[in-house]
Each structure stands twice: as C-alpha cells, then as structure tokens.
Design an enzyme around this catalytic site. Structure first.
Site, short mmCIF file in Angstrom:
data_model
loop_
_atom_site.label_atom_id
_atom_site.label_comp_id
_atom_site.label_asym_id
_atom_site.label_seq_id
_atom_site.Cartn_x
_atom_site.Cartn_y
_atom_site.Cartn_z
N ASN A 105 1.21 -1.32 -0.27
CA ASN A 105 0.16 0.01 0.25
C ASN A 105 1.25 0.96 -0.22
OD1 ASN A 105 -1.65 1.65 0.72
ND2 ASN A 105 -2.47 1.29 2.63
N LYS A 138 0.39 4.35 -0.44
CA LYS A 138 -0.70 5.40 0.49
C LYS A 138 -0.57 6.95 -1.03
CE LYS A 138 -0.58 3.44 4.92
NZ LYS A 138 -0.37 3.37 5.84
N HIS A 167 -9.48 0.96 4.91
CA HIS A 167 -8.69 1.49 5.87
C HIS A 167 -8.90 2.52 6.19
CE1 HIS A 167 -4.58 2.81 6.25
NE2 HIS A 167 -4.29 1.37 5.47
N GLU A 181 -7.42 4.57 7.64
CA GLU A 181 -7.24 6.22 6.88
C GLU A 181 -7.92 6.75 6.33
OE1 GLU A 181 -3.50 5.45 5.34
OE2 GLU A 181 -2.14 5.53 7.26
N GLU A 236 -5.44 -5.07 10.39
CA GLU A 236 -4.76 -3.61 10.43
C GLU A 236 -4.91 -2.81 11.85
OE1 GLU A 236 -2.27 -2.67 7.07
OE2 GLU A 236 -4.18 -1.70 6.99
N GLY A 252 1.73 2.80 11.07
CA GLY A 252 2.30 3.89 10.62
C GLY A 252 3.58 4.45 11.96
N SER A 259 2.73 -1.33 10.35
CA SER A 259 4.52 -1.73 11.00
C SER A 259 4.98 -2.58 10.80
CB SER A 259 4.71 -1.26 11.87
OG SER A 259 3.91 0.28 12.45
#
Ligand code: PGA
Length: 244
Positions: A6, A8, A93, A95, A161, A167, A203
């Site tokens: 991904n 991003k 996701h 985010e 996730e 991150g 991560s």
C-alpha cells in the site's frame, strides 16, 4: 499467501514507475506461489499498470467508489479501475475511516461494487489503542468485519490492521495478531467463508515478517511504509513463500 504493498500518497510519477519496475524485477524469481500486489496512488495506476502488465505483479487500487458513470466529483468508479488493469481494491482502511469518515456500511457497498466488477476487495479492519486497552479489540474488529461484509459475495481478502500499529513502528506481537486472526477466521468460517485469506498490516518489516507469517492463521501482509523499497518488499515475498 498474498503480499500487497500500500503505497498510500507516496511517490511522484517517475519514482512510482521505477518502483513498480524494481518490484517486478525483485519478485520475478522469488515469488513462488505468493500473490504479489502493488497499490499505487490512483493517479499513477495507469503508468504503473504498464510496468506490471505481463509480470506476476498484480495491480491494486487504494480507492474505489460504488457507482459507475455518475456525477461524483473527485471519485473513481470500478469500471475505470478495470480499464487500467486493476484487480484488487483496498476497502475500509483506517485512514479512510478516520480521515474521511468512511463507515463499514459504505465499505460493504464498495465491496459489492468491486465484486460485481470481478475486483478482489481487501477489506481492512482494526481496533484503536483505546478499544484494545478497554478489552474491546476482538468485538470491535468482528463488528467491523460483519458490517463491512453485509450483503457481499464470497470473493474477498481480509486485512487485520490494528490502528495503533499503522505507521507507528509498533507491530502487534505474533501472539496478539494470531489471536485476532483466529477470531476473524472463525467468524468467517461460521459464515461460510473459511477459505478467505487473512492478512496482517501495521508496521510490518522484513525483520518481523517471518515470525508473523509462521502463525497459523496468517495468509500474508498488507505492507505500507516498507513496500516503498523494492528490496524490502521482495523480502516479504520471500518470507511469505518460505512460510507457505
Ligand atoms: P504501515 O502501513 O506498514 O506503514 O504501518 C500499513 C497500512 O496502513 O496498510
């Protein structure tokens, strides 16, 4: 096993195209049975598609909208994604959930649209640190999963996730992740989806990939940061191949 990168909102056009070419090269001989997917920013899908076509690297999109050909400023339809060679889409996701307030119900609509277009949705679920600390991690994730799959078909992938791991450099321990994967797997199985792959994201690094992939209910990884370097990404692919 599936290893999906991904990217991003990273990389300019030149770097995206060159990373795609490097990933194709770096995974050409070590992928074995592993499905390798790269998910560049939408604006680079077409250019990256050219680099990965005729290779074993599949193309994924980070965004998708439910409708085709509708007045919806700023969005991309499943038909457009199919036109540029996309075969996977990331849905739900954290985010998107946090920054764009996308709900699990909206995710389910996207999953259905993707499945109707024969795209494989990668359905992301994960708890926040507060939810984990309150002892609600499993119920939060299983609720998200149920809502994200409401009315959807059988072809999809799940990515667990944990929000606190994305991150942050803080990965879930293999035990923590395995516990959640087992809970996800059992809910999927009770709905007739026992064979659906369950990936981990948050991560992951080449250094912790092997320990994670060795867990019973792991079918691969959704890799953020570490997918931006072809060698690191290829190391996940090798680790996944060795674990399968
Ligand atoms: P990360 O991102 O590997 O950089 O934590 C994973 C993801 O958000 O998919």
């Amino acid at each position: 096993m599936i290893v999906a990168g991904n990217w991003k909102m990273n990389l300019g056009l030149e770097d995206a195209v060159s990373l795609a070419a490097d990933v194709v090269r770096a995974t050409a001989d070590n992928a074995g049975d592993v499905t390798v997917v790269v998910c560049p920013p939408a604006i680079w899908l077409d250019a990256v598609s050219e680099r990965v076509s005729k290779s074993r690297v599949a193309l994924g999109s980070q965004i998708v909208l439910v409708e085709s050909s509708v007045a919806f400023t700023g969005e991309h339809s499943v038909g457009m994604l199919v036109d540029v060679g996309v075969s996977y889409v990331i849905v739900g996701h954290s985010e998107r959930r946090q920054l764009f307030r996308e709900s699990s119900a909206f995710g389910a609509e996207k999953v259905i649209a993707a499945q109707n277009a024969r795209l494989v949705p990668i359905v992301c679920v994960g708890e926040t640190l507060e939810e984990r600390d309150a002892g609600d991690a499993v119920s939060t994730v299983l609720d998200q999963l149920a809502m994200s799959l409401e009315g959807t078909g059988p072809s999809f992938v799940v990515a667990y996730e944990p929000v606190w791991a994305i991150g942050t450099g803080r990965t879930a321990s293999p035990d923590q992740a395995q516990q959640m994967h087992a809970a996800i797997r059992s809910q999927l199985a009770s709905n007739g989806h026992g064979g659906v792959p369950v990936l981990y994201g948050g991560s992951v690094k080449p250094a912790n990939a092997a320990a994670l992939f060795a867990q019973r209910d792991f079918d691969g990884a959704l890799v953020g940061c570490a997918s931006l370097t072809a060698d690191a990404f290829a190391a996940f692919v090798s680790a996944a191949g060795a674990a399968s």
